[in-house]
Design a protein around this motif. Structure first.
Motif, PDB file in Angstrom:
ATOM      1  N   SER A 115      10.684 -21.148  11.329  1.00 51.09           N
ATOM      2  CA  SER A 115      10.714 -20.542  12.657  1.00 51.09           C
ATOM      3  C   SER A 115      10.116 -19.134  12.622  1.00 51.09           C
ATOM      4  CB  SER A 115      12.161 -20.479  13.169  1.00 51.09           C
ATOM      5  OG  SER A 115      12.248 -19.779  14.392  1.00 51.09           O
ATOM      6  N   VAL A 116      10.476 -18.353  11.611  1.00 47.32           N
ATOM      7  CA  VAL A 116       9.985 -16.980  11.483  1.00 47.32           C
ATOM      8  C   VAL A 116       8.482 -16.958  11.233  1.00 47.32           C
ATOM      9  CG1 VAL A 116      10.078 -14.893  10.086  1.00 47.32           C
ATOM     10  CG2 VAL A 116      12.192 -16.051  10.709  1.00 47.32           C
ATOM     11  N   ALA A 117       8.019 -17.779  10.288  1.00 44.11           N
ATOM     12  CA  ALA A 117       6.595 -17.798   9.961  1.00 44.11           C
ATOM     13  C   ALA A 117       5.759 -18.267  11.144  1.00 44.11           C
ATOM     14  CB  ALA A 117       6.351 -18.700   8.759  1.00 44.11           C
ATOM     15  N   GLY A 118       6.324 -19.127  11.974  1.00 45.74           N
ATOM     16  CA  GLY A 118       5.608 -19.632  13.134  1.00 45.74           C
ATOM     17  C   GLY A 118       5.291 -18.563  14.157  1.00 45.74           C
ATOM     18  N   LYS A 119       5.972 -17.423  14.058  1.00 51.15           N
ATOM     19  CA  LYS A 119       5.745 -16.323  14.999  1.00 51.15           C
ATOM     20  C   LYS A 119       4.702 -15.326  14.490  1.00 51.15           C
ATOM     21  CE  LYS A 119      10.555 -16.553  16.578  1.00 51.15           C
ATOM     22  NZ  LYS A 119      11.856 -15.838  16.645  1.00 51.15           N
ATOM     23  N   SER A 120       4.115 -15.616  13.329  1.00 51.05           N
ATOM     24  CA  SER A 120       3.204 -14.643  12.709  1.00 51.05           C
ATOM     25  C   SER A 120       1.748 -14.845  13.086  1.00 51.05           C
ATOM     26  CB  SER A 120       3.345 -14.718  11.186  1.00 51.05           C
ATOM     27  OG  SER A 120       2.791 -15.938  10.691  1.00 51.05           O
ATOM     28  N   GLY A 121       1.450 -15.868  13.864  1.00 48.97           N
ATOM     29  CA  GLY A 121       0.062 -16.115  14.233  1.00 48.97           C
ATOM     30  C   GLY A 121      -0.817 -16.500  13.060  1.00 48.97           C
ATOM     31  N   GLY A 122      -0.254 -17.223  12.103  1.00 46.43           N
ATOM     32  CA  GLY A 122      -1.031 -17.687  10.963  1.00 46.43           C
ATOM     33  C   GLY A 122      -1.108 -16.707   9.807  1.00 46.43           C
ATOM     34  N   LYS A 123      -0.445 -15.566   9.926  1.00 47.90           N
ATOM     35  CA  LYS A 123      -0.484 -14.566   8.855  1.00 47.90           C
ATOM     36  C   LYS A 123       0.428 -14.931   7.685  1.00 47.90           C
ATOM     37  CE  LYS A 123      -1.365 -10.756  12.100  1.00 47.90           C
ATOM     38  NZ  LYS A 123      -0.805  -9.484  12.663  1.00 47.90           N
ATOM     39  N   LEU A 124       1.413 -15.760   7.955  1.00 44.64           N
ATOM     40  CA  LEU A 124       2.394 -16.099   6.937  1.00 44.64           C
ATOM     41  C   LEU A 124       2.507 -17.611   6.736  1.00 44.64           C
ATOM     42  CD1 LEU A 124       5.303 -13.676   7.993  1.00 44.64           C
ATOM     43  CD2 LEU A 124       3.489 -13.248   6.323  1.00 44.64           C
ATOM     44  N   ILE A 133       9.121 -17.145   2.761  1.00 46.76           N
ATOM     45  CA  ILE A 133       8.039 -16.765   3.662  1.00 46.76           C
ATOM     46  C   ILE A 133       7.114 -15.852   2.865  1.00 46.76           C
ATOM     47  CG2 ILE A 133       7.448 -15.584   5.811  1.00 46.76           C
ATOM     48  CD1 ILE A 133      10.435 -16.031   6.602  1.00 46.76           C
ATOM     49  N   VAL A 134       5.841 -16.194   2.808  1.00 41.69           N
ATOM     50  CA  VAL A 134       4.883 -15.411   2.014  1.00 41.69           C
ATOM     51  C   VAL A 134       3.615 -15.188   2.835  1.00 41.69           C
ATOM     52  CG1 VAL A 134       5.736 -16.220  -0.210  1.00 41.69           C
ATOM     53  CG2 VAL A 134       3.972 -17.542   0.986  1.00 41.69           C
ATOM     54  N   LYS A 135       2.775 -14.274   2.364  1.00 44.30           N
ATOM     55  CA  LYS A 135       1.488 -14.058   3.015  1.00 44.30           C
ATOM     56  C   LYS A 135       0.672 -15.363   2.974  1.00 44.30           C
ATOM     57  CE  LYS A 135       1.304  -9.606   4.219  1.00 44.30           C
ATOM     58  NZ  LYS A 135       0.542  -8.635   3.427  1.00 44.30           N
ATOM     59  N   ALA A 136      -0.157 -15.585   3.986  1.00 43.02           N
ATOM     60  CA  ALA A 136      -0.968 -16.804   4.051  1.00 43.02           C
ATOM     61  C   ALA A 136      -1.731 -17.014   2.750  1.00 43.02           C
ATOM     62  CB  ALA A 136      -1.950 -16.704   5.220  1.00 43.02           C
ATOM     63  N   GLY A 137      -1.659 -18.224   2.228  1.00 40.94           N
ATOM     64  CA  GLY A 137      -2.315 -18.532   0.963  1.00 40.94           C
ATOM     65  C   GLY A 137      -1.457 -18.244  -0.258  1.00 40.94           C
ATOM     66  N   ASN A 138      -0.302 -17.607  -0.041  1.00 35.75           N
ATOM     67  CA  ASN A 138       0.639 -17.296  -1.133  1.00 35.75           C
ATOM     68  C   ASN A 138      -0.073 -16.630  -2.308  1.00 35.75           C
ATOM     69  OD1 ASN A 138       2.973 -17.134  -2.638  1.00 35.75           O
ATOM     70  ND2 ASN A 138       3.295 -19.332  -2.819  1.00 35.75           N
ATOM     71  N   PRO A 139      -0.670 -15.448  -2.084  1.00 32.75           N
ATOM     72  CA  PRO A 139      -1.493 -14.796  -3.112  1.00 32.75           C
ATOM     73  C   PRO A 139      -0.768 -14.486  -4.424  1.00 32.75           C
ATOM     74  CG  PRO A 139      -0.956 -13.272  -1.331  1.00 32.75           C
ATOM     75  CD  PRO A 139      -0.574 -14.634  -0.859  1.00 32.75           C
ATOM     76  N   LYS A 140       0.548 -14.288  -4.378  1.00 28.42           N
ATOM     77  CA  LYS A 140       1.275 -13.972  -5.618  1.00 28.42           C
ATOM     78  C   LYS A 140       1.891 -15.201  -6.266  1.00 28.42           C
ATOM     79  CE  LYS A 140       2.131  -9.089  -4.934  1.00 28.42           C
ATOM     80  NZ  LYS A 140       3.067  -7.964  -5.153  1.00 28.42           N
ATOM     81  N   GLY A 141       1.682 -16.366  -5.673  1.00 24.91           N
ATOM     82  CA  GLY A 141       2.180 -17.600  -6.278  1.00 24.91           C
ATOM     83  C   GLY A 141       3.695 -17.641  -6.390  1.00 24.91           C
ATOM     84  N   LEU A 142       4.372 -17.255  -5.328  1.00 25.79           N
ATOM     85  CA  LEU A 142       5.835 -17.254  -5.333  1.00 25.79           C
ATOM     86  C   LEU A 142       6.347 -18.523  -4.645  1.00 25.79           C
ATOM     87  CD1 LEU A 142       6.313 -13.530  -4.221  1.00 25.79           C
ATOM     88  CD2 LEU A 142       6.327 -14.437  -6.567  1.00 25.79           C
ATOM     89  N   HIS A 143       7.064 -19.340  -5.412  1.00 23.92           N
ATOM     90  CA  HIS A 143       7.547 -20.614  -4.870  1.00 23.92           C
ATOM     91  C   HIS A 143       9.069 -20.730  -4.882  1.00 23.92           C
ATOM     92  CE1 HIS A 143       3.431 -22.146  -4.791  1.00 23.92           C
ATOM     93  NE2 HIS A 143       3.293 -21.597  -5.988  1.00 23.92           N
ATOM     94  N   ALA A 145       8.854  -8.649   9.774  1.00 21.00           N
ATOM     95  CA  ALA A 145       8.141  -7.370   9.754  1.00 21.00           C
ATOM     96  C   ALA A 145       7.905  -6.884   8.333  1.00 21.00           C
ATOM     97  CB  ALA A 145       8.929  -6.335  10.551  1.00 21.00           C
ATOM     98  N   ALA A 146       8.901  -7.048   7.461  1.00 17.01           N
ATOM     99  CA  ALA A 146       8.786  -6.561   6.084  1.00 17.01           C
ATOM    100  C   ALA A 146       7.702  -7.295   5.311  1.00 17.01           C
ATOM    101  CB  ALA A 146      10.130  -6.693   5.371  1.00 17.01           C
ATOM    102  N   VAL A 147       7.611  -8.621   5.488  1.00 19.58           N
ATOM    103  CA  VAL A 147       6.590  -9.390   4.769  1.00 19.58           C
ATOM    104  C   VAL A 147       5.209  -9.126   5.361  1.00 19.58           C
ATOM    105  CG1 VAL A 147       5.835 -11.693   4.058  1.00 19.58           C
ATOM    106  CG2 VAL A 147       8.284 -11.171   4.153  1.00 19.58           C
ATOM    107  N   GLU A 148       5.118  -9.067   6.673  1.00 22.86           N
ATOM    108  CA  GLU A 148       3.818  -8.803   7.319  1.00 22.86           C
ATOM    109  C   GLU A 148       3.261  -7.445   6.913  1.00 22.86           C
ATOM    110  OE1 GLU A 148       4.309  -9.290  11.566  1.00 22.86           O
ATOM    111  OE2 GLU A 148       3.261 -11.203  11.481  1.00 22.86           O
ATOM    112  N   ALA A 149       4.157  -6.457   6.808  1.00 27.93           N
ATOM    113  CA  ALA A 149       3.712  -5.100   6.480  1.00 27.93           C
ATOM    114  C   ALA A 149       3.490  -4.890   4.988  1.00 27.93           C
ATOM    115  CB  ALA A 149       4.733  -4.085   6.999  1.00 27.93           C
ATOM    116  N   GLY A 150       3.873  -5.876   4.167  1.00 25.89           N
ATOM    117  CA  GLY A 150       3.689  -5.753   2.738  1.00 25.89           C
ATOM    118  C   GLY A 150       4.787  -4.975   2.029  1.00 25.89           C
ATOM    119  N   ARG A 151       5.871  -4.655   2.747  1.00 30.84           N
ATOM    120  CA  ARG A 151       6.992  -3.964   2.098  1.00 30.84           C
ATOM    121  C   ARG A 151       7.765  -4.919   1.196  1.00 30.84           C
ATOM    122  NH1 ARG A 151       7.759  -2.377   7.372  1.00 30.84           N
ATOM    123  NH2 ARG A 151       9.747  -3.507   7.510  1.00 30.84           N
ATOM    124  N   ALA A 152       7.627  -6.217   1.449  1.00 32.13           N
ATOM    125  CA  ALA A 152       8.246  -7.235   0.603  1.00 32.13           C
ATOM    126  C   ALA A 152       7.205  -8.314   0.336  1.00 32.13           C
ATOM    127  CB  ALA A 152       9.467  -7.828   1.290  1.00 32.13           C
TER     128      ALA A 152
END
Length: 281
Positions: A201-210, A127-137, A182-189
């Motif tokens: 399932s988790v990313a689907g609850k982010s409203g498009g943020k992840l 699960i990464v920030k939308a657009g995967n800015p750090k290129g983590l696959h 919460a950790a990914v949304e807040a940028g702690r991870a």
């Protein structure tokens, strides 16, 4: 005298047979024989196993478990909800009789519990920030880029990440999927790691943020097989459970029961046995 001796011999044979049965019967078999419920334990892990608003067991692992038990003639079931890290300890301590929380079969776990035959094959994803800015696959990307990964306490992703070279200092462990989100949304991870279905399932609850990464970018070693864990003393029951599950898995009845949780034909376990997975995972 002959009649009396024959009665004694018959009595001794019955006693020996009864003793043999008692020695073989596990705790769960004894519990069922005494009229008690079968207690299934799981955490709040969508879409594997979780309680609905009324506390009833839902999720595809619970759906399959209840379907198999029904095929066996057992419908007296009680649920115990715990945190993920408490699944195996709770099983071993007797809080419940079956851990249906979506546990992967792993060699390290096979040393502590007995697994039923696999009921699903899943792959890891991030699960990464939308657009995967750090290129983590995959885990190798996390290791190479010094990124921080978050996953659940006791999740198999911890072992997989370490195998790929991710140092423990870069792995954050939290109770479950809510905290991963919460950790990914807040940028702690920088990335949250779990099975693909759970990540979706988790990313689907982010409203498009992840976003969820492509599971095909993960190495073959991250393919895992989901099963139900039993106490080692209940191998007699596991054998009967496996027989019933073999007849139930993949049937139209089962596929209809698991459809709401995203389980489709791609998740069927195919021909891998619990013994093989224990040896190779």
């Amino acid at each position: 005298m002959k009649i009396r001796l024959s009665y004694i011999a018959a009595g001794l044979s019955l006693a020996v047979a009864l003793a043999a049965f008692q020695a073989y019967a596990g705790e769960l078999t004894d519990r069922i024989a005494s009229g008690k419920s079968i207690r299934i334990g799981f955490a709040n892990e969508e879409p594997f196993a979780f309680p609905d608003s009324n506390g009833h067991p839902v999720g595809f692992v619970n759906a399959i478990t209840l379907g198999v038990l029904k095929q066996m003639g057992y419908e007296n079931v009680e649920t115990v909800v715990t945190d993920w890290g408490g699944l195996i300890p709770g099983l071993q301590s007797g809080r419940f009789d079956m851990a249906t929380g979506g546990l992967y079969i792993l060699k390290s776990r096979c040393q502590s519990v007995t697994f039923s035959e696999p009921l699903a094959k899943v792959t890891d994803a991030l699960i990464v920030k939308a657009g995967n800015p750090k290129g983590l696959h995959n885990y190798a990307d996390i290791a190479a880029k010094g990124a921080t990964m978050v996953t659940g306490i006791g999740y198999s992703n911890i072992e997989q990440a370490k195998k790929a070279g991710v140092p423990e200092a870069q792995i954050m462990q939290v109770p479950g999927q809510t905290e991963i989100l919460a950790a990914v949304e807040a940028g702690r991870a920088d990335a949250g790691a779990s099975g693909y279905l759970l990540s979706r399932s988790v990313a689907g609850k982010s409203g498009g943020k992840l976003d969820v990464t492509d599971p095909d970018a993960m190495p073959e070693s991250t393919q895992n097989w989901v099963s139900i864990a039993f106490r080692e003393s209940d191998k007699d029951f596991v054998e009967k459970f496996n027989e019933a599950q073999k007849k139930y898995i993949g049937t139209p009845e089962m596929m209809k029961a698991v459809e709401p949780y995203g389980y489709d034909a791609k998740l069927l376990p195919n021909d891998k046995s619990a013994e093989w997975v224990c040896a190779n995972r």
